[in-house]
Motif scaffolding. Sequence first.
Motif, PDB file in Angstrom:
ATOM      1  N   SER A   1       0.796  -1.219   0.000  1.00 50.43           N
ATOM      2  CA  SER A   1       0.000   0.000   0.000  1.00 50.43           C
ATOM      3  C   SER A   1       0.831   1.272   0.000  1.00 50.43           C
ATOM      4  O   SER A   1       0.332   2.322  -0.374  1.00 50.43           O
ATOM      5  CB  SER A   1      -0.942   0.016   1.215  1.00 50.43           C
ATOM      6  OG  SER A   1      -0.175  -0.067   2.412  1.00 50.43           O
ATOM      7  N   LYS A   2       2.076   1.203   0.394  1.00 47.07           N
ATOM      8  CA  LYS A   2       2.885   2.402   0.506  1.00 47.07           C
ATOM      9  C   LYS A   2       4.248   2.184  -0.125  1.00 47.07           C
ATOM     10  O   LYS A   2       4.789   1.071  -0.121  1.00 47.07           O
ATOM     11  CB  LYS A   2       3.078   2.789   1.985  1.00 47.07           C
ATOM     12  CG  LYS A   2       1.812   3.238   2.695  1.00 47.07           C
ATOM     13  CD  LYS A   2       1.339   4.585   2.205  1.00 47.07           C
ATOM     14  CE  LYS A   2       0.133   5.078   2.978  1.00 47.07           C
ATOM     15  NZ  LYS A   2      -0.311   6.399   2.527  1.00 47.07           N
ATOM     16  N   THR A   3       4.802   3.255  -0.657  1.00 47.45           N
ATOM     17  CA  THR A   3       6.176   3.197  -1.131  1.00 47.45           C
ATOM     18  C   THR A   3       7.126   3.357   0.037  1.00 47.45           C
ATOM     19  O   THR A   3       6.723   3.600   1.181  1.00 47.45           O
ATOM     20  CB  THR A   3       6.414   4.327  -2.151  1.00 47.45           C
ATOM     21  OG1 THR A   3       6.231   5.594  -1.503  1.00 47.45           O
ATOM     22  CG2 THR A   3       5.449   4.209  -3.316  1.00 47.45           C
TER      23      THR A   3
ATOM     24  N   ILE B   1       9.818   7.244   8.283  1.00 48.86           N
ATOM     25  CA  ILE B   1       9.453   7.846   9.568  1.00 48.86           C
ATOM     26  C   ILE B   1       9.060   9.309   9.375  1.00 48.86           C
ATOM     27  O   ILE B   1       8.150   9.813  10.057  1.00 48.86           O
ATOM     28  CB  ILE B   1      10.613   7.701  10.556  1.00 48.86           C
ATOM     29  CG1 ILE B   1      10.892   6.208  10.805  1.00 48.86           C
ATOM     30  CG2 ILE B   1      10.319   8.409  11.870  1.00 48.86           C
ATOM     31  CD1 ILE B   1      12.101   5.951  11.680  1.00 48.86           C
ATOM     32  N   ALA B   2       9.716   9.984   8.441  1.00 47.19           N
ATOM     33  CA  ALA B   2       9.408  11.393   8.219  1.00 47.19           C
ATOM     34  C   ALA B   2       7.981  11.588   7.720  1.00 47.19           C
ATOM     35  O   ALA B   2       7.337  12.604   8.029  1.00 47.19           O
ATOM     36  CB  ALA B   2      10.401  11.992   7.233  1.00 47.19           C
ATOM     37  N   GLN B   3       7.461  10.631   6.933  1.00 42.01           N
ATOM     38  CA  GLN B   3       6.099  10.734   6.435  1.00 42.01           C
ATOM     39  C   GLN B   3       5.075  10.198   7.436  1.00 42.01           C
ATOM     40  O   GLN B   3       3.972  10.728   7.554  1.00 42.01           O
ATOM     41  CB  GLN B   3       5.981   9.964   5.115  1.00 42.01           C
ATOM     42  CG  GLN B   3       6.803  10.552   3.978  1.00 42.01           C
ATOM     43  CD  GLN B   3       6.305  11.925   3.566  1.00 42.01           C
ATOM     44  OE1 GLN B   3       5.104  12.182   3.551  1.00 42.01           O
ATOM     45  NE2 GLN B   3       7.224  12.825   3.243  1.00 42.01           N
ATOM     46  N   LEU B   4       5.425   9.148   8.181  1.00 46.66           N
ATOM     47  CA  LEU B   4       4.483   8.572   9.146  1.00 46.66           C
ATOM     48  C   LEU B   4       4.309   9.438  10.388  1.00 46.66           C
ATOM     49  O   LEU B   4       3.216   9.519  10.961  1.00 46.66           O
ATOM     50  CB  LEU B   4       4.963   7.173   9.555  1.00 46.66           C
ATOM     51  CG  LEU B   4       4.931   6.106   8.455  1.00 46.66           C
ATOM     52  CD1 LEU B   4       5.541   4.816   8.965  1.00 46.66           C
ATOM     53  CD2 LEU B   4       3.508   5.869   7.980  1.00 46.66           C
TER      54      LEU B   4
ATOM     55  N   ARG C   1       9.786  15.341  17.196  1.00 47.45           N
ATOM     56  CA  ARG C   1      10.696  14.421  16.511  1.00 47.45           C
ATOM     57  C   ARG C   1      11.959  14.187  17.331  1.00 47.45           C
ATOM     58  O   ARG C   1      12.439  13.051  17.432  1.00 47.45           O
ATOM     59  CB  ARG C   1      11.062  14.984  15.137  1.00 47.45           C
ATOM     60  CG  ARG C   1      12.003  14.108  14.346  1.00 47.45           C
ATOM     61  CD  ARG C   1      12.216  14.652  12.952  1.00 47.45           C
ATOM     62  NE  ARG C   1      13.089  13.799  12.172  1.00 47.45           N
ATOM     63  CZ  ARG C   1      13.403  13.994  10.917  1.00 47.45           C
ATOM     64  NH1 ARG C   1      12.874  15.053  10.272  1.00 47.45           N
ATOM     65  NH2 ARG C   1      14.201  13.174  10.277  1.00 47.45           N
ATOM     66  N   ALA C   2      12.469  15.234  17.928  1.00 42.42           N
ATOM     67  CA  ALA C   2      13.686  15.084  18.746  1.00 42.42           C
ATOM     68  C   ALA C   2      13.427  14.186  19.944  1.00 42.42           C
ATOM     69  O   ALA C   2      14.236  13.321  20.291  1.00 42.42           O
ATOM     70  CB  ALA C   2      14.170  16.455  19.180  1.00 42.42           C
TER      71      ALA C   2
ATOM     72  N   ALA D   1       2.043   3.292  13.649  1.00 38.09           N
ATOM     73  CA  ALA D   1       1.797   4.314  12.632  1.00 38.09           C
ATOM     74  C   ALA D   1       1.570   3.706  11.266  1.00 38.09           C
ATOM     75  O   ALA D   1       0.730   4.167  10.481  1.00 38.09           O
ATOM     76  CB  ALA D   1       2.959   5.298  12.599  1.00 38.09           C
ATOM     77  N   ARG D   2       2.294   2.636  10.941  1.00 34.03           N
ATOM     78  CA  ARG D   2       2.113   1.965   9.652  1.00 34.03           C
ATOM     79  C   ARG D   2       0.750   1.273   9.569  1.00 34.03           C
ATOM     80  O   ARG D   2       0.115   1.267   8.509  1.00 34.03           O
ATOM     81  CB  ARG D   2       3.253   0.979   9.421  1.00 34.03           C
ATOM     82  CG  ARG D   2       4.585   1.672   9.085  1.00 34.03           C
ATOM     83  CD  ARG D   2       5.709   0.702   8.906  1.00 34.03           C
ATOM     84  NE  ARG D   2       6.928   1.397   8.520  1.00 34.03           N
ATOM     85  CZ  ARG D   2       8.121   0.805   8.410  1.00 34.03           C
ATOM     86  NH1 ARG D   2       8.238  -0.505   8.659  1.00 34.03           N
ATOM     87  NH2 ARG D   2       9.178   1.510   8.049  1.00 34.03           N
TER      88      ARG D   2
END
Length: 262
Positions: free
Chosen positions: A212-214, A220-223, A236-237, A254-255
């Motif tokens: 379903s996802k590339t 992690i940056a997108q999720l 994020r930190a 998250a996935r």
Amino acid sequence: MTLALAEGGLVHTHAEMERAFQRQPEGPTKFQTPRRQQSTSPRPKSADNTLRVHQVDPPPQREQRLFGHRSEVDKIVARKRRDQITAVLRDTNAGACRTDDAVLYVAEIIPHFAIACGQDGFWFALWEWIEANTPLVSRADVTEMVSDVLQALPRYNSVSTGRRMRVTIEQYDRLGLSHIRPDGWSRKRLDEHLDARRAKKVKEQRHACRESKTRRELSIAQLKPWKLPNAPCKSRAAFYREPENVRDALIAQAREAAAARQ
């Protein structure tokens, strides 16, 4: 000045000598004979000593261009565009065209039948197509349109065909057209649309295979797992300061949430 001959007694004046040099020879010399008359060609000549050439009227230039020798590539393109014109006609009219636009469709299809079928099978294929798609057009009108096309052959590329038939981008996508460009669309704009359509198709195929996802979409940056409601970190930190097992659990959660949104 005069010249006198003692024994003959003949006197030639200067004027008589000039007249003697001005006399023309009785018969034509080699230099005065026309070049065609000097030729030794065995080809027959007419009474006026000119070569006889049989005059043959060549076929009209338009007809020769329309029904002349065509490569296999031209025939393949003509068949594809003919089939796509038929698809647009039946899609626009929900079947055979029984309106005044039928004449426009017949005029549009004539060059493609001429290229795809040649002069031998042109009329048979054209009548068969007319009976199935434009039955109200009379044979007299078709004969007149064919004559007009032979006299002034229109441009029959993808741009002009799409403009005359007023093809929309929605028809272009739904009918799967490839040899008719939508009306008002440039090559650059259409390429961008095709790239986006191709990417969407690849993504749908990936979803069908449960991919379903590339990689970028699963990064992690997108999720952004630190934005989950139950995440102990809110930035994020702070997420990267968590233990590794906590980070892995948040990434897996998250996935799963991203897959559920599909």
